[in-house]
Write a protein that holds these residues in place. Sequence first.
Motif, PDB file in Angstrom:
ATOM      1  N   LEU A  50     -10.756 -10.501  -6.783  1.00 10.93           N
ATOM      2  CA  LEU A  50      -9.482 -11.104  -6.407  1.00 10.93           C
ATOM      3  C   LEU A  50      -8.600 -10.129  -5.633  1.00 10.93           C
ATOM      4  CD1 LEU A  50      -8.868 -13.131  -9.636  1.00 10.93           C
ATOM      5  CD2 LEU A  50      -8.909 -14.101  -7.341  1.00 10.93           C
ATOM      6  N   ALA A  51      -8.565  -8.869  -6.068  1.00 14.37           N
ATOM      7  CA  ALA A  51      -7.776  -7.859  -5.355  1.00 14.37           C
ATOM      8  C   ALA A  51      -8.292  -7.690  -3.933  1.00 14.37           C
ATOM      9  CB  ALA A  51      -7.818  -6.532  -6.104  1.00 14.37           C
ATOM     10  N   ASN A  52      -9.607  -7.673  -3.773  1.00 10.88           N
ATOM     11  CA  ASN A  52     -10.186  -7.568  -2.433  1.00 10.88           C
ATOM     12  C   ASN A  52      -9.883  -8.807  -1.604  1.00 10.88           C
ATOM     13  OD1 ASN A  52     -11.227  -5.023  -2.952  1.00 10.88           O
ATOM     14  ND2 ASN A  52     -13.227  -5.806  -3.576  1.00 10.88           N
ATOM     15  N   ALA A  53      -9.978  -9.982  -2.203  1.00 11.61           N
ATOM     16  CA  ALA A  53      -9.705 -11.227  -1.482  1.00 11.61           C
ATOM     17  C   ALA A  53      -8.256 -11.274  -0.992  1.00 11.61           C
ATOM     18  CB  ALA A  53     -10.006 -12.433  -2.370  1.00 11.61           C
ATOM     19  N   ALA A  54      -7.335 -10.739  -1.788  1.00 13.34           N
ATOM     20  CA  ALA A  54      -5.914 -10.751  -1.432  1.00 13.34           C
ATOM     21  C   ALA A  54      -5.495  -9.502  -0.654  1.00 13.34           C
ATOM     22  CB  ALA A  54      -5.070 -10.899  -2.689  1.00 13.34           C
ATOM     23  N   HIS A  55      -6.452  -8.617  -0.399  1.00 14.36           N
ATOM     24  CA  HIS A  55      -6.165  -7.368   0.334  1.00 14.36           C
ATOM     25  C   HIS A  55      -5.053  -6.578  -0.350  1.00 14.36           C
ATOM     26  CE1 HIS A  55      -8.396  -8.405   4.231  1.00 14.36           C
ATOM     27  NE2 HIS A  55      -8.665  -9.365   3.368  1.00 14.36           N
ATOM     28  N   VAL A  56      -5.134  -6.464  -1.660  1.00  9.84           N
ATOM     29  CA  VAL A  56      -4.130  -5.752  -2.444  1.00  9.84           C
ATOM     30  C   VAL A  56      -4.343  -4.252  -2.290  1.00  9.84           C
ATOM     31  CG1 VAL A  56      -3.295  -5.310  -4.782  1.00  9.84           C
ATOM     32  CG2 VAL A  56      -3.918  -7.632  -4.108  1.00  9.84           C
ATOM     33  N   GLU A  57      -3.240  -3.556  -2.075  1.00  8.60           N
ATOM     34  CA  GLU A  57      -3.304  -2.095  -1.994  1.00  8.60           C
ATOM     35  C   GLU A  57      -1.930  -1.523  -2.309  1.00  8.60           C
ATOM     36  OE1 GLU A  57      -2.960  -1.452   2.774  1.00  8.60           O
ATOM     37  OE2 GLU A  57      -4.880  -2.182   2.026  1.00  8.60           O
ATOM     38  N   PRO A  58      -1.872  -0.235  -2.629  1.00  7.01           N
ATOM     39  CA  PRO A  58      -0.576   0.387  -2.935  1.00  7.01           C
ATOM     40  C   PRO A  58       0.412   0.174  -1.783  1.00  7.01           C
ATOM     41  CG  PRO A  58      -2.367   1.879  -3.475  1.00  7.01           C
ATOM     42  CD  PRO A  58      -2.980   0.715  -2.731  1.00  7.01           C
ATOM     43  N   GLY A  59       1.680   0.058  -2.145  1.00  8.43           N
ATOM     44  CA  GLY A  59       2.725  -0.127  -1.145  1.00  8.43           C
ATOM     45  C   GLY A  59       3.003  -1.575  -0.798  1.00  8.43           C
ATOM     46  N   LYS A  60       2.204  -2.495  -1.307  1.00 12.86           N
ATOM     47  CA  LYS A  60       2.415  -3.916  -1.023  1.00 12.86           C
ATOM     48  C   LYS A  60       3.111  -4.584  -2.206  1.00 12.86           C
ATOM     49  CE  LYS A  60      -1.054  -4.520   2.425  1.00 12.86           C
ATOM     50  NZ  LYS A  60      -1.983  -5.427   3.047  1.00 12.86           N
ATOM     51  N   ARG A  61       3.813  -5.675  -1.925  1.00 12.67           N
ATOM     52  CA  ARG A  61       4.408  -6.502  -2.982  1.00 12.67           C
ATOM     53  C   ARG A  61       3.395  -7.573  -3.349  1.00 12.67           C
ATOM     54  NH1 ARG A  61       8.897  -9.510  -2.869  1.00 12.67           N
ATOM     55  NH2 ARG A  61       9.344  -8.827  -4.972  1.00 12.67           N
ATOM     56  N   PHE A  62       3.199  -7.759  -4.644  1.00 15.16           N
ATOM     57  CA  PHE A  62       2.148  -8.636  -5.145  1.00 15.16           C
ATOM     58  C   PHE A  62       2.739  -9.725  -6.041  1.00 15.16           C
ATOM     59  CE2 PHE A  62      -0.651  -9.508  -8.804  1.00 15.16           C
ATOM     60  CZ  PHE A  62      -1.646 -10.201  -8.147  1.00 15.16           C
ATOM     61  N   LEU A  63       2.220 -10.967  -5.891  1.00 14.31           N
ATOM     62  CA  LEU A  63       2.619 -12.108  -6.719  1.00 14.31           C
ATOM     63  C   LEU A  63       1.391 -12.732  -7.346  1.00 14.31           C
ATOM     64  CD1 LEU A  63       4.646 -14.340  -7.666  1.00 14.31           C
ATOM     65  CD2 LEU A  63       4.121 -15.529  -5.513  1.00 14.31           C
ATOM     66  N   ASP A  64       1.483 -13.022  -8.650  1.00 15.07           N
ATOM     67  CA  ASP A  64       0.437 -13.771  -9.350  1.00 15.07           C
ATOM     68  C   ASP A  64       1.063 -15.075  -9.840  1.00 15.07           C
ATOM     69  OD1 ASP A  64      -1.912 -14.539 -10.574  1.00 15.07           O
ATOM     70  OD2 ASP A  64      -1.712 -13.159 -12.262  1.00 15.07           O
ATOM     71  N   ILE A  65       0.627 -16.189  -9.261  1.00 13.09           N
ATOM     72  CA  ILE A  65       1.142 -17.515  -9.623  1.00 13.09           C
ATOM     73  C   ILE A  65       0.330 -18.036 -10.800  1.00 13.09           C
ATOM     74  CG2 ILE A  65       1.601 -19.863  -8.831  1.00 13.09           C
ATOM     75  CD1 ILE A  65       1.407 -18.748  -5.934  1.00 13.09           C
ATOM     76  N   GLY A  66       1.001 -18.299 -11.918  1.00 19.47           N
ATOM     77  CA  GLY A  66       0.296 -18.701 -13.136  1.00 19.47           C
ATOM     78  C   GLY A  66      -0.329 -17.482 -13.778  1.00 19.47           C
TER      79      GLY A  66
END
Length: 169
Positions: A50-66
């Motif tokens: 999921l982190a890879n699919a959302a391109h999550v990395e340090p310095g980004k703002r992240f939201l998890d819905i549900g």
Amino acid sequence: MSTQAEVEVSYDVSNEFFRLWLDERMNYTCGLYEDTDNLEEAQMKKLHWLANAAHVEPGKRFLDIGCGWGACLEFMATTKGVEDCTGITLSRSQHKEIMERGIPGVQAHVISYADFEPEKKFDAVTSICMMEHIATPEQVRAGEHVALYRDYFKRAWEWTNPGAWFGLQ
């Protein structure tokens, strides 16, 4: 769309009850059992996917819905190094669990996605098995579900910065 009362019937039974059979982070949904039969490993593989699919990395703002009990939020903050993680849930018990963990950089809100209005946009979004709460069986039978799903994805798009990615399970 599921109401807070409907969600709490399922998820506010007792956090201790769910702790008996969920993995250590309290992931509620399936894991990725590629090359493993271990629950903890399967859940970690899912969160990495999921982190890879959302391109999550340090310095980004992240939201998890549900966001459930905060497993994905905790993973993004502690494993992926994200310092600004937000989760939304309709369950007060799930929210309580997240807040008791005291994970740096993680905030959670008890609010419906339909009422959520973030102050700032996000760079990455995930939503794990929350889709079943968007349309009720009655709404599906009445043909209302397509508009509800479109509204859900439109909101997620509006909450994000250009170039944001959405990891959906």
